[in-house]
Design a protein around this motif. Structure first.
Motif, mmCIF file in Angstrom:
data_model
loop_
_atom_site.group_PDB
_atom_site.id
_atom_site.type_symbol
_atom_site.label_atom_id
_atom_site.label_comp_id
_atom_site.label_asym_id
_atom_site.label_seq_id
_atom_site.Cartn_x
_atom_site.Cartn_y
_atom_site.Cartn_z
ATOM 1 N N LEU A 21 0.838 -1.197 0.000
ATOM 2 C CA LEU A 21 0.000 0.000 0.000
ATOM 3 C C LEU A 21 0.874 1.249 0.000
ATOM 4 O O LEU A 21 1.810 1.362 0.807
ATOM 5 C CB LEU A 21 -0.913 0.027 1.224
ATOM 6 N N ASP A 22 0.579 2.194 -0.879
ATOM 7 C CA ASP A 22 1.252 3.482 -0.788
ATOM 8 C C ASP A 22 0.582 4.298 0.308
ATOM 9 O O ASP A 22 -0.408 3.876 0.919
ATOM 10 C CB ASP A 22 1.245 4.210 -2.128
ATOM 11 N N ASP A 23 1.097 5.484 0.562
ATOM 12 C CA ASP A 23 0.591 6.282 1.681
ATOM 13 C C ASP A 23 -0.885 6.636 1.507
ATOM 14 O O ASP A 23 -1.656 6.617 2.471
ATOM 15 C CB ASP A 23 1.422 7.555 1.830
ATOM 16 N N ALA A 24 -1.296 6.943 0.275
ATOM 17 C CA ALA A 24 -2.692 7.314 0.039
ATOM 18 C C ALA A 24 -3.613 6.121 0.289
ATOM 19 O O ALA A 24 -4.686 6.258 0.892
ATOM 20 C CB ALA A 24 -2.867 7.834 -1.387
ATOM 21 N N ALA A 25 -3.189 4.946 -0.182
ATOM 22 C CA ALA A 25 -4.007 3.750 0.022
ATOM 23 C C ALA A 25 -4.084 3.388 1.495
ATOM 24 O O ALA A 25 -5.136 2.944 1.986
ATOM 25 C CB ALA A 25 -3.437 2.592 -0.785
ATOM 26 N N LEU A 26 -2.981 3.561 2.224
ATOM 27 C CA LEU A 26 -2.992 3.264 3.658
ATOM 28 C C LEU A 26 -3.925 4.211 4.395
ATOM 29 O O LEU A 26 -4.667 3.797 5.291
ATOM 30 C CB LEU A 26 -1.575 3.366 4.218
ATOM 31 N N GLN A 27 -3.918 5.480 4.027
ATOM 32 C CA GLN A 27 -4.817 6.440 4.667
ATOM 33 C C GLN A 27 -6.279 6.084 4.422
ATOM 34 O O GLN A 27 -7.146 6.376 5.240
ATOM 35 C CB GLN A 27 -4.526 7.848 4.163
ATOM 36 N N ALA A 67 -0.249 7.819 8.991
ATOM 37 C CA ALA A 67 -1.521 7.677 8.288
ATOM 38 C C ALA A 67 -2.694 8.054 9.183
ATOM 39 O O ALA A 67 -3.652 8.706 8.739
ATOM 40 C CB ALA A 67 -1.672 6.246 7.784
ATOM 41 N N LEU A 68 -2.650 7.657 10.448
ATOM 42 C CA LEU A 68 -3.713 8.022 11.375
ATOM 43 C C LEU A 68 -3.771 9.533 11.580
ATOM 44 O O LEU A 68 -4.857 10.127 11.622
ATOM 45 C CB LEU A 68 -3.496 7.314 12.714
ATOM 46 N N GLN A 69 -2.614 10.160 11.713
ATOM 47 C CA GLN A 69 -2.582 11.615 11.881
ATOM 48 C C GLN A 69 -3.097 12.322 10.638
ATOM 49 O O GLN A 69 -3.813 13.322 10.738
ATOM 50 C CB GLN A 69 -1.164 12.062 12.221
ATOM 51 N N ALA A 70 -2.735 11.806 9.464
ATOM 52 C CA ALA A 70 -3.236 12.397 8.226
ATOM 53 C C ALA A 70 -4.744 12.255 8.100
ATOM 54 O O ALA A 70 -5.403 13.041 7.415
ATOM 55 C CB ALA A 70 -2.549 11.748 7.022
ATOM 56 N N HIS A 71 -5.278 11.255 8.787
ATOM 57 C CA HIS A 71 -6.731 11.028 8.782
ATOM 58 C C HIS A 71 -7.434 11.885 9.824
ATOM 59 O O HIS A 71 -8.649 11.778 10.009
ATOM 60 C CB HIS A 71 -7.012 9.545 9.039
ATOM 61 N N ALA A 104 6.864 -4.784 10.432
ATOM 62 C CA ALA A 104 8.245 -4.385 10.661
ATOM 63 C C ALA A 104 8.249 -3.089 11.466
ATOM 64 O O ALA A 104 7.252 -2.356 11.484
ATOM 65 C CB ALA A 104 8.957 -4.185 9.326
ATOM 66 N N PRO A 105 9.353 -2.791 12.151
ATOM 67 C CA PRO A 105 9.387 -1.561 12.965
ATOM 68 C C PRO A 105 9.049 -0.300 12.185
ATOM 69 O O PRO A 105 8.368 0.595 12.700
ATOM 70 C CB PRO A 105 10.831 -1.537 13.481
ATOM 71 N N GLU A 106 9.503 -0.216 10.926
ATOM 72 C CA GLU A 106 9.222 0.994 10.154
ATOM 73 C C GLU A 106 7.748 1.119 9.802
ATOM 74 O O GLU A 106 7.266 2.224 9.496
ATOM 75 C CB GLU A 106 10.064 1.023 8.873
ATOM 76 N N ASP A 107 7.016 0.002 9.841
ATOM 77 C CA ASP A 107 5.578 0.064 9.556
ATOM 78 C C ASP A 107 4.837 0.854 10.624
ATOM 79 O O ASP A 107 3.809 1.493 10.343
ATOM 80 C CB ASP A 107 4.989 -1.347 9.474
ATOM 81 N N LYS A 108 5.315 0.810 11.860
ATOM 82 C CA LYS A 108 4.646 1.526 12.951
ATOM 83 C C LYS A 108 4.625 3.028 12.677
ATOM 84 O O LYS A 108 3.619 3.709 12.917
ATOM 85 C CB LYS A 108 5.333 1.236 14.277
ATOM 86 N N LEU A 109 5.741 3.536 12.152
ATOM 87 C CA LEU A 109 5.803 4.964 11.840
ATOM 88 C C LEU A 109 4.818 5.316 10.732
ATOM 89 O O LEU A 109 4.142 6.353 10.790
ATOM 90 C CB LEU A 109 7.225 5.342 11.438
#
Length: 454
Positions: free
Chosen positions: A150-156, A179-183, A169-174
């Motif tokens: 998923l790209d950032d837009a799809a994740l949002q 994405a939650l903040q962008a929402h 993975a650890p980087e997924d948490k960030l």
């Protein structure tokens, strides 16, 4: 997965032992140990068994062994090629007994709890169902592999509906936090490892574990949870809402009472009335009538529905939900009662008009503080004695006010005169109008929802 190398007791061989996620470890094995014999690996059957164990809420590890046959220059990963699968280990790590109640409290309070874990998706789902984070087996669990696609837009687009992330993975948490903040969400993130530090730093509130957390996580976080207990976070939310409510009560009280004093002094000349109060009267009300009861508001207990409200928007001001309107109209009402008392007393030739004006304004403030203990609930629904400190403060203030009238030394200082029983009763009756008016306002709020509490 993790592999360690050990020297065998005989023969000079080196044995490689591997543990890790079943899908990772099984993929590197060719054979398996079963009932004391080495047989060809049935990968599908092993992974199905791991799935059943994960469905039961177990954290599943696969264990394999092999001989270290690496040639010089071979990569370290060659240790794990062609190993013998020894078996599966299921670890039961049950949530704390209070965690489920905490999650349910969060749900009632409008707080969305999201689980981010490295566990197998089935394990994550089972634990999330046990805690009430997800309610049905059909609720989506997003894996790290799916997240990578998923790209950032799809994740949002999906982040607002996903409550469980597994094999991340650890980087997924960030990415999830962003994405939650962008929402538009206000994100509180918990973590304990070094790899959690970026997400803790990025979150609106980063919460590091105090017992198991690393120094890096604690440095990156905004606060440290000393007992590593999720329920403590919920208690902190409750206490934060309680403190904020008490701050609003104090601001509501101080603004209204001071507005009443200002309007009284400001409007009297325009109505052709003499100065209604002396400077010492204003000083007395600011120090005593406002001070003691105002301090007692800090002891006001939290309301029963405190954790049944939706969270306040982060940009909401303290004057929201009608607070400033309340301060304006109550201040005008207090002034109207005080000036009306003054005008009536002067017209009837009562020589105690200034003392009566002073008393009405003081008692109106005491009536007001009893009524504003809740922005919605009636004082009688709260219970008159539920804040004994406020009752003591009101009683002491009332006693001090009566002393300014009936104790000769204080009467000379405040230039007051003793009121008759009828005059004092009139002052009490007139002041009670403020209490009735505020209770009526709360009744209308409950019926019509004029100012919904945050």
């Amino acid at each position: 997965r993790m592999t360690t190398v050990h020297a065998a007791s005989r023969g000079g061989m080196r044995v490689a032992c591997t543990k890790g996620a079943p899908e990772r470890v099984v993929a590197s094995c060719h054979q398996m140990w079963l009932a004391g014999a080495v047989i060809p690996l049935d990968e599908r059957a092993v992974l199905a068994q791991a799935e059943r164990m994960a469905d039961a809420g177990l954290r599943v590890l696969a264990v394999a062994v092999g001989i270290d046959q690496r040639a010089p220059g071979d990569p370290v990963e060659a240790l794990e090629d062609g190993q013998l699968l020894v078996g599966l280990v299921g670890l039961l790590d049950p949530p704390r007994s209070e965690a489920g109640d905490a999650v349910r409290t969060c749900r009632a309070a409008g707080i969305h709890v999201v689980m981010i874990t490295g566990d197998h998706p089935a394990t994550a789902r089972a634990i999330a169902q046990r805690l009430g984070i997800v309610r049905a087996r059909t609720d989506r669990v997003l894996t790290g592999g799916e997240l990578a696609l998923l790209d950032d837009a799809a994740l949002q687009a999906v982040v607002d509906h996903v409550r469980v992330y597994a094999r991340v993975a650890p980087e997924d948490k960030l990415r999830i936090v962003k994405a939650l903040q962008a929402h538009g969400e206000y994100v509180a993130m918990t973590g304990d490892g070094v790899n959690d530090a970026p997400a803790l730093k990025r979150a609106n509130i980063g919460i590091a574990m105090g017992r198991e957390g690393t120094d890096v996580a604690r440095e990156a976080a905004h606060m440290v949870l000393l007992d590593d207990n999720f329920a403590t976070i919920v208690h902190a939310v409750r206490e934060g809402r309680h403190i904020y409510d008490n701050i609003r009560r104090f601001v509501r009280f101080v603004l209204s009472t001071n507005a009443g004093e200002i309007w009284t002094l400001f409007l009297a000349p325009f109505l052709g009335l003499p100065l209604p109060l002396l400077p010492i009267h204003i000083l007395w009300m600011n120090l005593v009538t406002d001070g003691l009861p105002g301090l007692a508001l800090s002891a006001e207990p939290g309301e029963a529905e405190l954790m049944a409200r939706s969270p306040r928007p982060p940009n909401e001001g303290i004057f929201a939900h009608g607070l400033w309107q309340h301060a304006v109209w109550v201040g005008l009402l207090m002034a109207a009662l005080a000036l009306g008392t003054q005008a009536w007393a002067i017209r009837t030739g009562n020589a105690h008009w200034q003392t009566m004006t002073f008393t009405v304004l003081t008692l109106s403030q005491l009536a007001h503080i009893l009524a504003i203990r809740s922005e919605r609930r009636s004082l009688f629904a709260l219970g008159v004695t539920s804040n004994p400190w406020l009752l003591v403060a009101v009683a002491v203030t009332l006693g001090l006010q009566l002393m300014t009238i009936y104790v000769p030394a204080m009467a000379r200082l405040f230039r007051t005169a003793p009121l008759t029983a009828g005059e004092l009763a009139a002052c009490l009756g007139i002041s009670s109008v403020v209490f009735v008016a505020v209770e009526l306002e709360k009744y209308l709020v409950r019926r019509r929802g004029l100012y919904a509490e945050g």
